[in-house]
Design an enzyme around this catalytic site. Sequence first.
Site, PDB file in Angstrom:
ATOM      1  CD  GLU A 128      -7.407  -6.107   2.215  1.00 37.16           C
ATOM      2  OE1 GLU A 128      -6.236  -6.524   2.232  1.00 37.16           O
ATOM      3  OE2 GLU A 128      -7.737  -5.034   1.672  1.00 37.16           O
TER       4      GLU A 128
ATOM      5  CD  GLU B  58      -2.318  -9.098  -2.265  1.00 39.51           C
ATOM      6  OE1 GLU B  58      -2.952  -9.385  -3.301  1.00 39.51           O
ATOM      7  OE2 GLU B  58      -2.172  -7.927  -1.856  1.00 39.51           O
TER       8      GLU B  58
ATOM      9  CB  SER C  91      -0.936   0.023   1.213  1.00 39.82           C
ATOM     10  OG  SER C  91      -0.198  -0.021   2.420  1.00 39.82           O
TER      11      SER C  91
ATOM     12  CG  ASP D  84       2.552  -6.714   1.124  1.00 39.87           C
ATOM     13  OD1 ASP D  84       2.357  -7.936   1.020  1.00 39.87           O
ATOM     14  OD2 ASP D  84       1.640  -5.849   1.074  1.00 39.87           O
TER      15      ASP D  84
ATOM     16  CE  LYS E  39       0.337  -8.209   3.611  1.00 35.38           C
ATOM     17  NZ  LYS E  39      -0.291  -8.368   2.277  1.00 35.38           N
TER      18      LYS E  39
HETATM   19  O1  KIV Z   1      -0.324  -3.309   1.794  1.00 34.18           O
HETATM   20  C1  KIV Z   1      -0.907  -3.272   2.903  1.00 34.18           C
HETATM   21  O2  KIV Z   1      -0.924  -2.249   3.591  1.00 34.18           O
HETATM   22  C2  KIV Z   1      -1.570  -4.501   3.361  1.00 34.18           C
HETATM   23  C3  KIV Z   1      -2.321  -4.456   4.643  1.00 34.18           C
HETATM   24  C4  KIV Z   1      -3.488  -3.552   4.567  1.00 34.18           C
HETATM   25  C5  KIV Z   1      -2.681  -5.821   5.112  1.00 34.18           C
HETATM   26  O3  KIV Z   1      -1.471  -5.491   2.703  1.00 34.18           O
HETATM   27 NA    NA Z   2      -0.535  -5.298   0.648  1.00 33.07          NA
END
Ligand code: KIV
Ligand code: NA
Length: 279
Positions: A183, A116, A46, A84, A114
């Site tokens: 989510e 997805e 994000s 991420d 992380k």
């Molecule tokens: O990219 C992000 O901020 C996220 C969270 C909202 C879980 O993946």
């Molecule tokens: Na994300």
Amino acid sequence: RKKVTIGTLRAMHKRGEPITMITAHDFPSAHVADAAGMDMVLVGDSLAMVALGMEDTSEVLLEEMLLHCRSVARATRAAFTIGDLPMGSYEIAPEQALETAIRFVKEGRMQGIKLEGGKEMAPTIAKITRAGIPVLGHVGLTPQRQNALGGFRVQGKTSDGAMKVLEDALAIQEAGCFAMVLEAVPAEVASIITEKLSVPTIGIGAGNGCSGQVLVQVDMTGNFPPGRFLPKFVKKYGDVWSESLRAIETYRDEVKSRQYPAPEHTYPIPKDELEAFAE
Ligand code: KIV
Ligand code: NA
């Protein structure tokens, strides 16, 4: 404060203590999150929107994520840090994903990653986990797949849909992820899924029955101009934008009116030295 480890998180989950997670995207945002006692700090993709001004997360590059991860890592003393994996850096094969995950550890200085996806990502999650890198899963609404999902839509709103989220959650747990983000799923569905899992769920837009919660820092601190769209699940705990705006406007006014800098903001020089200089 003691360093949060994977063991700390497991112990919290075992005793039913909610796990707190927030995003950070640079040194100051990580510093404040760590000082506030967050258990986990996520450098979410994000940051594409909140730090780089992009339209969505599909644009952010691996190198950009790594740069921001490094700055976050320098500020986090206690929180467990997660990076991420951005779109394009892990979907091709488990080997590609492992290579990327290793870069997040070595270059990004993150403690875990992380990614997805559900069932289809299980071999990838297993590969990274076996290499000793903790993986946080992410099921339900997966924003990197917005075009395939037909937008940012709540997942698991039908019994078939809810079953799909549950099957994905079970598959990635089996593959070895230590926890997973859930989510945008109905609260009741998230609660049932959480009960059926042995690893913690970190909810965002998934109600109060998850094992923990995550929010995007810029959203929850209100660090954005008025009128911006916020998803229903975001609670705005602060008004950082207004406070910054007020400070900068006051500075502008004081410079224009020569109120700033005042004498107390200046350096002295001995009188004789000044006289000699001003000759
Ligand atoms: O990219 C992000 O901020 C996220 C969270 C909202 C879980 O993946
Ligand atoms: Na994300």
